[in-house]
Design a protein around this motif. Sequence first.
Motif, PDB file in Angstrom:
ATOM      1  N   HIS A  24      11.956  49.936  19.043  1.00 21.14           N
ATOM      2  CA  HIS A  24      12.704  49.114  20.627  1.00 21.14           C
ATOM      3  C   HIS A  24      12.074  48.634  21.457  1.00 21.14           C
ATOM      4  CE1 HIS A  24      16.781  50.114  18.356  1.00 21.14           C
ATOM      5  NE2 HIS A  24      16.124  50.675  17.940  1.00 21.14           N
ATOM      6  N   SER A  49       9.576  45.230  22.548  1.00 16.43           N
ATOM      7  CA  SER A  49       9.625  44.011  22.436  1.00 16.43           C
ATOM      8  C   SER A  49       7.755  43.708  23.590  1.00 16.43           C
ATOM      9  CB  SER A  49      10.376  43.070  22.597  1.00 16.43           C
ATOM     10  OG  SER A  49       9.999  41.802  22.346  1.00 16.43           O
ATOM     11  N   GLY A  92       9.140  46.344  27.971  1.00 14.27           N
ATOM     12  CA  GLY A  92       9.789  45.931  26.613  1.00 14.27           C
ATOM     13  C   GLY A  92      10.446  46.518  25.946  1.00 14.27           C
ATOM     14  N   THR A  93      11.863  47.126  26.167  1.00 21.07           N
ATOM     15  CA  THR A  93      12.181  47.731  25.809  1.00 21.07           C
ATOM     16  C   THR A  93      13.676  46.608  25.182  1.00 21.07           C
ATOM     17  OG1 THR A  93      14.277  49.704  25.596  1.00 21.07           O
ATOM     18  CG2 THR A  93      13.919  48.740  28.197  1.00 21.07           C
ATOM     19  N   ILE A  94      13.957  47.019  23.971  1.00 23.67           N
ATOM     20  CA  ILE A  94      15.437  45.989  23.395  1.00 23.67           C
ATOM     21  C   ILE A  94      16.448  47.049  23.483  1.00 23.67           C
ATOM     22  CG2 ILE A  94      13.701  44.435  22.986  1.00 23.67           C
ATOM     23  CD1 ILE A  94      14.421  45.503  20.052  1.00 23.67           C
ATOM     24  N   PRO A 136      19.112  42.170  20.683  1.00 23.19           N
ATOM     25  CA  PRO A 136      18.843  42.338  21.830  1.00 23.19           C
ATOM     26  C   PRO A 136      17.093  41.552  22.598  1.00 23.19           C
ATOM     27  CG  PRO A 136      18.386  42.995  19.393  1.00 23.19           C
ATOM     28  CD  PRO A 136      18.754  42.259  19.452  1.00 23.19           C
ATOM     29  N   ARG A 137      17.059  41.399  22.106  1.00 30.80           N
ATOM     30  CA  ARG A 137      15.979  40.344  22.828  1.00 30.80           C
ATOM     31  C   ARG A 137      16.253  39.486  23.809  1.00 30.80           C
ATOM     32  NH1 ARG A 137      14.385  40.674  18.190  1.00 30.80           N
ATOM     33  NH2 ARG A 137      12.784  42.355  17.437  1.00 30.80           N
ATOM     34  N   ASN A 141      16.798  41.599  26.432  1.00 32.96           N
ATOM     35  CA  ASN A 141      15.683  42.052  27.436  1.00 32.96           C
ATOM     36  C   ASN A 141      15.051  40.587  28.671  1.00 32.96           C
ATOM     37  OD1 ASN A 141      12.298  41.878  28.221  1.00 32.96           O
ATOM     38  ND2 ASN A 141      12.691  43.637  27.173  1.00 32.96           N
ATOM     39  N   ILE A 142      14.889  39.516  28.169  1.00 36.59           N
ATOM     40  CA  ILE A 142      14.794  38.435  28.860  1.00 36.59           C
ATOM     41  C   ILE A 142      15.580  37.816  29.807  1.00 36.59           C
ATOM     42  CG2 ILE A 142      14.916  36.055  29.008  1.00 36.59           C
ATOM     43  CD1 ILE A 142      13.469  36.656  25.706  1.00 36.59           C
ATOM     44  N   TRP A 149      15.126  40.501  32.812  1.00 33.34           N
ATOM     45  CA  TRP A 149      13.900  40.449  33.332  1.00 33.34           C
ATOM     46  C   TRP A 149      13.978  39.027  34.049  1.00 33.34           C
ATOM     47  CZ3 TRP A 149      10.932  44.061  34.987  1.00 33.34           C
ATOM     48  CH2 TRP A 149      11.241  45.278  34.146  1.00 33.34           C
TER      49      TRP A 149
END
Lengths: 295, 522
Positions: free
Chosen positions: A7, A9, B20-22, B106-107, B110-111, B114
């Motif tokens: 988990h 990326s 980097g956690t998603i 999920p990605r 994260n974006i 951040w």
Amino acid sequence: MEEEHEHVSGMAPIVGLSFAVTGFGLLEFSQGNYAMAFLLVGIFLAVVVGSVVKEIKKRSETVEAHEDEEVPIQFKKDPIFGFMGKKLWIWIFLISEVIFFTLIIGLSFSLRLVVDEGLGYREIAKFCGLPTDSNLFGLYPAGWVDQEGRAPHEVLDIPLTTLNTFVLITSSYTMVKAHEAAEKGDFLGKWGARNYLLMTAGIGATFLSIQVFEYVSLIINENFTVQSGLFGATFYLQTGFHGMHVLGGIIMILFMVYKIQSGAMKDSSDVEITGLYWHFIDVVWIMLFTLVYLV
Amino acid sequence: MATERKTTSYWFLDYKKFFGTIDHKQIGMLYMMFSFVNIVFAGLLALIMRAELYNPGKDFVESRDWAGYFTVHGTVMIFFVVMAMGAGLGNYLVPKMIGARDLYWPRWNNIAFWMLVPASYFVWSSMAPIGWTAYPPNAIVLGGDKVDRWLIGLILAGTSSVIGAINFLLTVIYLRRPGLTWKKLDLFTWSIVFMAFIQLAATPVITIGLVMEFLARSLGATYFSTNAGSSPLFWQHVFWSYSHPAVYIMILPAMGLTSLIISRFSQTEVFGKVSMILSMAAITLLGFIVWGHHNFTASPNSPPGWFFTLTTFLIAIPSGIKTFNWLLTMYKGKIVVDVPFLFAISFVLGFVLGGVTGVMVNTIPLDLVFHDTYFVVGHFHFIIIGGALSAVSGAIYFIYSDMTGRMYNRKLAYAHYIFWVIGYILTFGSMNVLGALGMPRRYYDYSVLSILPNYDMIVLFNRIATIGAFMQGIAFTIFVFNFIYSAFKGELADEKPYNIAIPRLWMTDEEWEQLENMEVMH
Ligand SMILES: [Cu+2]
């Protein structure tokens, strides 16, 4: 896919944090350092393009479809949204875009109402309890004109823009053809989705080039800039934002071409989604052409 | 569901996971940590300002810094504290509530998180002396890059919130577990749906406005210039047609959390669930057509003014329905008094106090008096601090054991609660009184008010407000200490003290069993 299990990326936080680079680019722009600004925004775009390409490449290497691309069975049964399938996200995104452009056009037009007394400003102002003299300070010429008192049709090159409008409409046609080909499963053939997409991107780029040419000639030959009263300010706001969306659409189309080329394209839905966005941009342009150039 | 002993995982110490956690829970925690960091510094700004206002004259803040302080305090509290908390708790709870493994993207999740970090950097580094409302001509004519930094920060924050909104909507629409129909969806998830809708529909407005100010500053465009026939009032309409709905971006998740906590600790379903959902829908839609109540002094006796005052009064109806439903839920149920429940009560209190004062400032004759006084400041702080932040604090206690595997210290939590509630009532109640006495907002030296008949009262209530603010400061220090200390040294939570994993209450036993077999629970 080792990454997936943890988990984690690597690219996502880089993309997220790289918005700082755009921010600094905008900051340089505001201080008048345009070269630096374009360099920084360019770096940002390179990071985004690089990470999307990497992501597409990764997906093309896996046999099974990515989990994002699966439409869950539960969703298909949803009484309200089920019929939209995978296209739902672009519709949600387009809601936001529709509001965005409605507002830009609406706000610009209401500014026009304020200065163009022929459009009934006095009545509206009276109703709202505002001063009914629109040209209170008289520093700019009254009416919907630039600083030299010229109306839209006297400043703007309407024949050129009419041609440009036809160019953009043509690109919608090639986009429809691309979707048709993709639905038949013809991605790589001579008249396949890839070639039609490339054609669309090319025509879109032509449209943008003509627009840039128009801007340059307006600024240099006609001395018509963002400072040319409300008419100039709203002209560049509306057409500029539209142009940026065309650029975004071209980048999106090129991603799809890459996706087809690398074999990551599993069905036609991505082409359809790109098409929806592209047609939306076209429709917006027709509205802009009517309201900014012709009225 | 076995009562296995959950051990604390310090996942955030691994930099790869930290960045980097998603995973939705971890991103939710990142949002909360981000929000905590921002609230500490924005809260310090508030304490500096309150300390300066303890005495009427100028003490230690320079006049040129003052406006920067209240601008950044307001902007950060709204965009990087309360909205970030809403996004964080939505991240943490929504997938659990609907039985999904994660958010839909999920990605992107994260974006979107951040992106907020550069956004907050630009706002913090701006210290722009424009107020969080950035009214022209001040915001346009100021030199330097302060205002530009502020504008850039907010453009980035807006982009992040649109990505988050699309993600939440897709998650709720696509990823609900089988059988969870829209009608069965819990009230917190509903509140996130409405919040996301507002973000999606309202953020474009502010983005355009910010870009217009940006172009006006950097290229000399005349969008807000009277010289060109426009007006600074034009900005006020653009700004408030975003910023009034933005209030509901902050308050709706808090309402959802309150419903969740009150129903859980009253051990019964929320009274009148359908009316709760419809009320939220009404608040969402009405919220878009009330912005003119910020401009009553510009054209008080006009039909648009009457329209906006009417629509704003209408919002009191769904708000009242919600309040009475919460009270009736408690009345019907069997109450277990615990920390989260007390904070939910505190939300209702703050919401009612802020709501009643809100109705007052919406009355045009009263607004002509209260406009730009401390009355308005007291009103919205009751809603946002007394209301939204109370609910969020309660929710953090509620999910604490689930987040960390440990239990917070209850005694400290009660101390936090007492200081918090007394603190905010003292501060914002005094501000309402101050406004009625005629004290304008945004003054750093109010010794000029000595010409007013009630000057000694103004000084007295300013001092009470400052004392209350420091009580809130103590409350928050206890909160942060409890949060960090208990994560390392707290008692291990043997069993989940609060059953938060899935809203059990509205499910039949059959459905519950089916769900357990699906092993979607974490
Ligand atoms: Cu409002």
